[in-house]
Design an enzyme around this catalytic site. Sequence first.
Site, PDB file in Angstrom:
ATOM      1  N   CYS A   2     -12.653 -20.270 -27.076  1.00  0.00           N
ATOM      2  CA  CYS A   2     -11.335 -21.053 -26.540  1.00  0.00           C
ATOM      3  C   CYS A   2     -11.103 -22.119 -24.840  1.00  0.00           C
ATOM      4  O   CYS A   2     -10.573 -23.091 -24.923  1.00  0.00           O
ATOM      5  CB  CYS A   2     -10.091 -20.582 -27.043  1.00  0.00           C
ATOM      6  SG  CYS A   2      -9.775 -19.443 -25.887  1.00  0.00           S
TER       7      CYS A   2
ATOM      8  N   CYS B  45     -10.721 -20.245 -31.495  1.00  0.00           N
ATOM      9  CA  CYS B  45     -11.486 -19.853 -30.282  1.00  0.00           C
ATOM     10  C   CYS B  45     -13.005 -19.448 -31.405  1.00  0.00           C
ATOM     11  O   CYS B  45     -14.056 -18.725 -31.555  1.00  0.00           O
ATOM     12  CB  CYS B  45     -10.865 -18.223 -30.468  1.00  0.00           C
ATOM     13  SG  CYS B  45      -9.715 -18.213 -30.323  1.00  0.00           S
TER      14      CYS B  45
ATOM     15  N   LYS C 217      -5.894  -7.532 -31.410  1.00  0.00           N
ATOM     16  CA  LYS C 217      -5.828  -7.922 -30.569  1.00  0.00           C
ATOM     17  C   LYS C 217      -4.858  -8.869 -31.112  1.00  0.00           C
ATOM     18  O   LYS C 217      -5.110 -10.042 -32.864  1.00  0.00           O
ATOM     19  CB  LYS C 217      -6.646  -9.395 -30.366  1.00  0.00           C
ATOM     20  CG  LYS C 217      -6.049 -10.486 -29.246  1.00  0.00           C
ATOM     21  CD  LYS C 217      -7.181 -12.072 -28.567  1.00  0.00           C
ATOM     22  CE  LYS C 217      -6.501 -12.431 -28.322  1.00  0.00           C
ATOM     23  NZ  LYS C 217      -7.959 -13.046 -27.560  1.00  0.00           N
TER      24      LYS C 217
ATOM     25  N   LYS D 288      -3.677  -5.464 -27.734  1.00  0.00           N
ATOM     26  CA  LYS D 288      -3.634  -6.358 -26.586  1.00  0.00           C
ATOM     27  C   LYS D 288      -2.298  -7.016 -27.426  1.00  0.00           C
ATOM     28  O   LYS D 288      -2.848  -7.455 -28.591  1.00  0.00           O
ATOM     29  CB  LYS D 288      -4.541  -7.442 -26.410  1.00  0.00           C
ATOM     30  CG  LYS D 288      -4.162  -8.583 -25.652  1.00  0.00           C
ATOM     31  CD  LYS D 288      -5.400  -9.942 -25.570  1.00  0.00           C
ATOM     32  CE  LYS D 288      -5.049 -10.571 -25.103  1.00  0.00           C
ATOM     33  NZ  LYS D 288      -6.477 -11.967 -24.618  1.00  0.00           N
TER      34      LYS D 288
HETATM   35  C1  PBG Z   1      -9.230 -15.788 -25.326  1.00  0.00           C
HETATM   36  C2  PBG Z   1      -7.997 -15.044 -24.674  1.00  0.00           C
HETATM   37  C3  PBG Z   1      -6.860 -15.007 -24.700  1.00  0.00           C
HETATM   38  C4  PBG Z   1      -6.513 -14.186 -23.528  1.00  0.00           C
HETATM   39  C5  PBG Z   1      -7.468 -12.804 -23.393  1.00  0.00           C
HETATM   40  N1  PBG Z   1      -8.820 -13.810 -23.742  1.00  0.00           N
HETATM   41  C6  PBG Z   1      -6.357 -15.929 -24.897  1.00  0.00           C
HETATM   42  C7  PBG Z   1      -5.450 -16.390 -26.163  1.00  0.00           C
HETATM   43  O1  PBG Z   1      -6.257 -15.296 -27.164  1.00  0.00           O
HETATM   44  O2  PBG Z   1      -5.180 -17.358 -26.704  1.00  0.00           O
HETATM   45  C8  PBG Z   1      -4.739 -13.705 -23.125  1.00  0.00           C
HETATM   46  C9  PBG Z   1      -5.163 -12.960 -21.566  1.00  0.00           C
HETATM   47  C10 PBG Z   1      -3.772 -12.384 -20.844  1.00  0.00           C
HETATM   48  O3  PBG Z   1      -2.440 -13.597 -22.206  1.00  0.00           O
HETATM   49  O4  PBG Z   1      -3.460 -12.374 -20.378  1.00  0.00           O
HETATM   50  N2  PBG Z   1      -8.864 -15.740 -26.528  1.00  0.00           N
END
Ligand code: PBG
Length: 322
Positions: free
Chosen positions: A120, A128, A193, A246
């Site tokens: 992404c 992504c 996630k 996450k």
């Molecule tokens: C990439 C990614 C993201 C984050 C970590 N790797 C962004 C998303 O999924 O949009 C977010 C980390 C954060 O908010 O600190 N895909």
Amino acid sequence: MSIYRPRRLRTTQAVRDLVAETVIAPSRLIMPHFVCEGLSGRQTIETMPGIERVCLESLLRDVEADLRLGIQSLILFGIPAVKDETGSGAWDDSGIVQRAVSAVKKRFPETCVITDVCLCEYTSHGHCGVVKDGSVLNDPTLELLARTARSHAAAGADMVAPSDMMDGRVGAIRNVLDDAGFSDTSIMAYSAKYCSAFYGPFRDAAGSAPQFGDRQSYQMDCRNGREAEREVLLDLDEGADIVMVKPALSYLDIIYRARQISPVPVCAYNVSGEYAMVKAAARLGLGDERRLTLEILTSIFRAGADMVISYHTRELLKNKWL
Ligand code: PBG
């Protein structure tokens, strides 16, 4: 009358420290870095006070200073100069992350360098994976993610951390790494996630907000907990060395559940929006920043995280808050 008096073990700071069940060790904290191609020096990120986009030179200076504070582990996010439809900057052997990894490992071989594996930040549409007719295609994306992970491993990354949420990516990456002779490179999988509003400041920092739609067709729905266990089990099956939950703060129950079922270490990502919220509260005088930060990080470890990725890491150690 003899009653048990829990207050006895709360009488002095030394006693409280002695019996504390949760200890935050600097070795369990991971500092995130945004390394930016074509930048010279540093650039503040409006929505993340205290965190900057940095050039390669500044990155090395930050890592050196962090090491002196006891921060050994870091995760790298790359911001390329050009984005395209497929995100080709992600697997470019001389891409920004690849150059950053090799520079850091060369200068500071004692660090543990983790790389975020995703497209992404490199795609013009901000999704992504591979986009066709407005949807994100799973299987064609796997090949690109594996190629990206292999280039990070070749540059010397200790761990690769796929954050895309495509099905089967951990297995696909493991196969490619093993075939290329990188069987010692670990996979830290962003297993559970969630599709979260707490990623806003990160997307601002990395310029990775999706240009159409959202990430609901690949990131998890916040209403689901059992599904997170399924995701963790799948990643374990495919060979994940570490599993991740996450965001962290709104998902403490998920961290707890992941800990119960996972034989491997559990990482939690204390994300950008969670960090920004503390900064905003402190700025408005709504709470003491040190105490807010410590209480949040402690809760994440207490829930069962073995390690935490947090933007608070440097400040915490610099200010001797632990
Ligand atoms: C990439 C990614 C993201 C984050 C970590 N790797 C962004 C998303 O999924 O949009 C977010 C980390 C954060 O908010 O600190 N895909």
